[in-house]
Design a protein around this motif. Sequence first.
Motif, PDB file in Angstrom:
ATOM      1  N   VAL A 168     -35.676  11.181  36.257  1.00 32.86           N
ATOM      2  CA  VAL A 168     -36.661  10.130  36.037  1.00 32.86           C
ATOM      3  C   VAL A 168     -37.864  10.375  36.944  1.00 32.86           C
ATOM      4  CG1 VAL A 168     -37.102   7.647  36.042  1.00 32.86           C
ATOM      5  CG2 VAL A 168     -34.810   8.507  35.500  1.00 32.86           C
ATOM      6  N   VAL A 169     -39.048  10.370  36.354  1.00 33.74           N
ATOM      7  CA  VAL A 169     -40.295  10.436  37.114  1.00 33.74           C
ATOM      8  C   VAL A 169     -40.816   9.018  37.284  1.00 33.74           C
ATOM      9  CG1 VAL A 169     -42.708  11.160  37.058  1.00 33.74           C
ATOM     10  CG2 VAL A 169     -40.906  12.779  36.459  1.00 33.74           C
ATOM     11  N   MET A 170     -41.146   8.666  38.524  1.00 35.08           N
ATOM     12  CA  MET A 170     -41.586   7.301  38.830  1.00 35.08           C
ATOM     13  C   MET A 170     -42.630   7.336  39.934  1.00 35.08           C
ATOM     14  SD  MET A 170     -38.129   6.262  40.910  1.00 35.08           S
ATOM     15  CE  MET A 170     -37.103   7.248  39.816  1.00 35.08           C
ATOM     16  N   LYS A 171     -43.290   6.222  40.134  1.00 28.57           N
ATOM     17  CA  LYS A 171     -44.238   6.113  41.240  1.00 28.57           C
ATOM     18  C   LYS A 171     -43.457   6.072  42.554  1.00 28.57           C
ATOM     19  CE  LYS A 171     -47.925   3.580  40.603  1.00 28.57           C
ATOM     20  NZ  LYS A 171     -48.848   2.461  40.324  1.00 28.57           N
ATOM     21  N   LYS A 172     -44.040   6.685  43.593  1.00 29.52           N
ATOM     22  CA  LYS A 172     -43.341   6.784  44.872  1.00 29.52           C
ATOM     23  C   LYS A 172     -43.098   5.427  45.519  1.00 29.52           C
ATOM     24  CE  LYS A 172     -44.788  11.499  45.989  1.00 29.52           C
ATOM     25  NZ  LYS A 172     -45.641  12.376  46.831  1.00 29.52           N
ATOM     26  N   ASP A 173     -43.868   4.411  45.124  1.00 30.76           N
ATOM     27  CA  ASP A 173     -43.666   3.087  45.703  1.00 30.76           C
ATOM     28  C   ASP A 173     -42.821   2.181  44.800  1.00 30.76           C
ATOM     29  OD1 ASP A 173     -45.424   2.655  43.647  1.00 30.76           O
ATOM     30  OD2 ASP A 173     -46.993   1.715  44.866  1.00 30.76           O
ATOM     31  N   SER A 174     -42.170   2.751  43.771  1.00 29.11           N
ATOM     32  CA  SER A 174     -41.342   1.944  42.884  1.00 29.11           C
ATOM     33  C   SER A 174     -40.004   1.632  43.538  1.00 29.11           C
ATOM     34  CB  SER A 174     -41.114   2.672  41.553  1.00 29.11           C
ATOM     35  OG  SER A 174     -40.335   3.839  41.760  1.00 29.11           O
ATOM     36  N   SER A 175     -39.323   0.633  43.022  1.00 30.22           N
ATOM     37  CA  SER A 175     -38.065   0.181  43.628  1.00 30.22           C
ATOM     38  C   SER A 175     -36.960   1.218  43.524  1.00 30.22           C
ATOM     39  CB  SER A 175     -37.611  -1.133  42.967  1.00 30.22           C
ATOM     40  OG  SER A 175     -37.420  -0.951  41.571  1.00 30.22           O
ATOM     41  N   LEU A 176     -36.985   2.058  42.479  1.00 28.82           N
ATOM     42  CA  LEU A 176     -35.930   3.056  42.305  1.00 28.82           C
ATOM     43  C   LEU A 176     -36.172   4.316  43.128  1.00 28.82           C
ATOM     44  CD1 LEU A 176     -35.194   2.893  38.461  1.00 28.82           C
ATOM     45  CD2 LEU A 176     -33.945   1.808  40.339  1.00 28.82           C
ATOM     46  N   ALA A 177     -37.359   4.450  43.705  1.00 31.16           N
ATOM     47  CA  ALA A 177     -37.702   5.670  44.440  1.00 31.16           C
ATOM     48  C   ALA A 177     -36.875   5.836  45.713  1.00 31.16           C
ATOM     49  CB  ALA A 177     -39.193   5.691  44.772  1.00 31.16           C
ATOM     50  N   VAL A 178     -36.282   4.755  46.196  1.00 32.89           N
ATOM     51  CA  VAL A 178     -35.471   4.847  47.420  1.00 32.89           C
ATOM     52  C   VAL A 178     -34.130   5.506  47.140  1.00 32.89           C
ATOM     53  CG1 VAL A 178     -36.576   2.835  48.436  1.00 32.89           C
ATOM     54  CG2 VAL A 178     -34.499   2.531  47.062  1.00 32.89           C
ATOM     55  N   LYS A 179     -33.745   5.625  45.877  1.00 29.32           N
ATOM     56  CA  LYS A 179     -32.468   6.234  45.520  1.00 29.32           C
ATOM     57  C   LYS A 179     -32.589   7.758  45.473  1.00 29.32           C
ATOM     58  CE  LYS A 179     -30.708   2.394  42.702  1.00 29.32           C
ATOM     59  NZ  LYS A 179     -29.347   2.325  43.278  1.00 29.32           N
ATOM     60  N   GLU A 180     -31.502   8.459  45.792  1.00 26.46           N
ATOM     61  CA  GLU A 180     -31.475   9.918  45.710  1.00 26.46           C
ATOM     62  C   GLU A 180     -31.219  10.387  44.286  1.00 26.46           C
ATOM     63  OE1 GLU A 180     -28.730  11.561  48.464  1.00 26.46           O
ATOM     64  OE2 GLU A 180     -29.833  10.887  50.257  1.00 26.46           O
ATOM     65  N   SER A 181     -30.569   9.560  43.480  1.00 27.29           N
ATOM     66  CA  SER A 181     -30.309   9.877  42.079  1.00 27.29           C
ATOM     67  C   SER A 181     -30.263   8.577  41.288  1.00 27.29           C
ATOM     68  CB  SER A 181     -28.993  10.648  41.921  1.00 27.29           C
ATOM     69  OG  SER A 181     -27.910   9.891  42.424  1.00 27.29           O
ATOM     70  N   ILE A 182     -30.348   8.704  39.971  1.00 24.36           N
ATOM     71  CA  ILE A 182     -30.450   7.538  39.099  1.00 24.36           C
ATOM     72  C   ILE A 182     -29.243   7.480  38.176  1.00 24.36           C
ATOM     73  CG2 ILE A 182     -31.831   6.375  37.346  1.00 24.36           C
ATOM     74  CD1 ILE A 182     -33.159   6.513  40.094  1.00 24.36           C
ATOM     75  N   GLN A 183     -28.596   6.324  38.136  1.00 25.91           N
ATOM     76  CA  GLN A 183     -27.472   6.099  37.237  1.00 25.91           C
ATOM     77  C   GLN A 183     -27.919   5.280  36.036  1.00 25.91           C
ATOM     78  OE1 GLN A 183     -24.428   4.330  39.683  1.00 25.91           O
ATOM     79  NE2 GLN A 183     -23.955   6.268  40.716  1.00 25.91           N
ATOM     80  N   ALA A 184     -27.090   5.276  34.997  1.00 22.71           N
ATOM     81  CA  ALA A 184     -27.448   4.595  33.753  1.00 22.71           C
ATOM     82  C   ALA A 184     -27.758   3.117  33.991  1.00 22.71           C
ATOM     83  CB  ALA A 184     -26.320   4.749  32.730  1.00 22.71           C
ATOM     84  N   ALA A 185     -26.980   2.469  34.839  1.00 23.17           N
ATOM     85  CA  ALA A 185     -27.185   1.041  35.079  1.00 23.17           C
ATOM     86  C   ALA A 185     -28.541   0.750  35.702  1.00 23.17           C
ATOM     87  CB  ALA A 185     -26.074   0.510  35.992  1.00 23.17           C
ATOM     88  N   ASP A 186     -29.108   1.728  36.435  1.00 26.98           N
ATOM     89  CA  ASP A 186     -30.417   1.529  37.060  1.00 26.98           C
ATOM     90  C   ASP A 186     -31.539   1.413  36.029  1.00 26.98           C
ATOM     91  OD1 ASP A 186     -29.289   1.763  39.628  1.00 26.98           O
ATOM     92  OD2 ASP A 186     -29.429   3.956  39.545  1.00 26.98           O
ATOM     93  N   LEU A 187     -31.304   1.931  34.827  1.00 25.57           N
ATOM     94  CA  LEU A 187     -32.371   2.046  33.834  1.00 25.57           C
ATOM     95  C   LEU A 187     -32.339   0.966  32.760  1.00 25.57           C
ATOM     96  CD1 LEU A 187     -32.279   5.924  33.337  1.00 25.57           C
ATOM     97  CD2 LEU A 187     -33.797   4.597  34.818  1.00 25.57           C
ATOM     98  N   VAL A 188     -31.325   0.119  32.789  1.00 27.32           N
ATOM     99  CA  VAL A 188     -31.164  -0.860  31.716  1.00 27.32           C
ATOM    100  C   VAL A 188     -32.302  -1.868  31.686  1.00 27.32           C
ATOM    101  CG1 VAL A 188     -29.703  -2.730  30.849  1.00 27.32           C
ATOM    102  CG2 VAL A 188     -28.669  -0.583  31.612  1.00 27.32           C
ATOM    103  N   ASN A 189     -32.775  -2.292  32.845  1.00 24.55           N
ATOM    104  CA  ASN A 189     -33.755  -3.379  32.894  1.00 24.55           C
ATOM    105  C   ASN A 189     -35.166  -2.933  33.270  1.00 24.55           C
ATOM    106  OD1 ASN A 189     -31.831  -5.464  32.273  1.00 24.55           O
ATOM    107  ND2 ASN A 189     -31.037  -5.241  34.371  1.00 24.55           N
TER     108      ASN A 189
END
Length: 300
Positions: A168-189
């Motif tokens: 996932v490409v995101m802005k560096k100040d987004s809430s998910l940027a603090v994670k090292e990897s992205i799981q399916a549940a992170d993307l639902v909302n």
Amino acid sequence: MEVRVLRYFLTVAREGNITRAADFLHVTQPTLSRQLKDLEQELGKKLFIRSSHSIILTDEGMLLRNRAEEIVNMMNKLEAEFSSMEETIGGDVYIGGGETEAMKHIARVAKDVQVRYPNIRYHLYSGNEEDITERLDKGLLDFGILIQPADISKYNYLNMPAKDVWGVVMKKDSSLAVKESIQAADLVNVPLICSRQAMKQTFSKNEFADWFGEDFHKLNIVTTYNLAYNAGIMVEEGVGYAITLDKIVNTSTTSNLCFRPLQPRLESGLNIVWKKHHVLSTAANAFLKELQKEFASPRK
């Protein structure tokens, strides 16, 4: 219908003016006008809307322009192939593919071939799977690079020694940027920007749908794309999070964007394909031999 007349038609369509087109073609304006009128009579359709200073293509004219470009490109390719049938190997190789870092492997092979055959020229075309396979089937490309999953049943192919990593490409100040990897549940909302190829449900096995599992139908897909450059712009403007391959959107230290891989890890293999029962040009055949040496024996 002569190819020469199609070239005339394409020049007029490009210039939007009979006088400028005639000057470019080094023919008289009455001669060019007569050729266009003869073409319209032959097709039984009005191709242009004429005014005192310009011409505009009709719907039929736009259709002819698309088909004429394919015909003229094919004739140019054919002429180049025959002119290259000399003792010295040279000519043109046409390669199409999507955005992938694996293009480096193709570039290295091209460089090796270029050292031995400096008269070979390469022409690259960027597009998604549909774009590439359409041009392959029409003979406008010699080779296509397809990212799995893709239907390669009607092609000869080689497996490329590379895999692309999805994330996932995101802005560096987004809430998910603090994670090292992205799981399916992170993307639902969150609003998602997704590759149309990855979202297609026409394959017997869709790795993307399998990765998301039961959450696949819950995704909020706000934008789809076929090439990732524009997807990166949408992310920068805050439209959403882009699901894409690593290293094709700028996420360097100077960028406002970052990349986080999917977890569990999702990778896609790649194939370089060419038409079955198709006679390659001398230049394309030299390139294929180097591909086979570098990658492996072809699968048929």
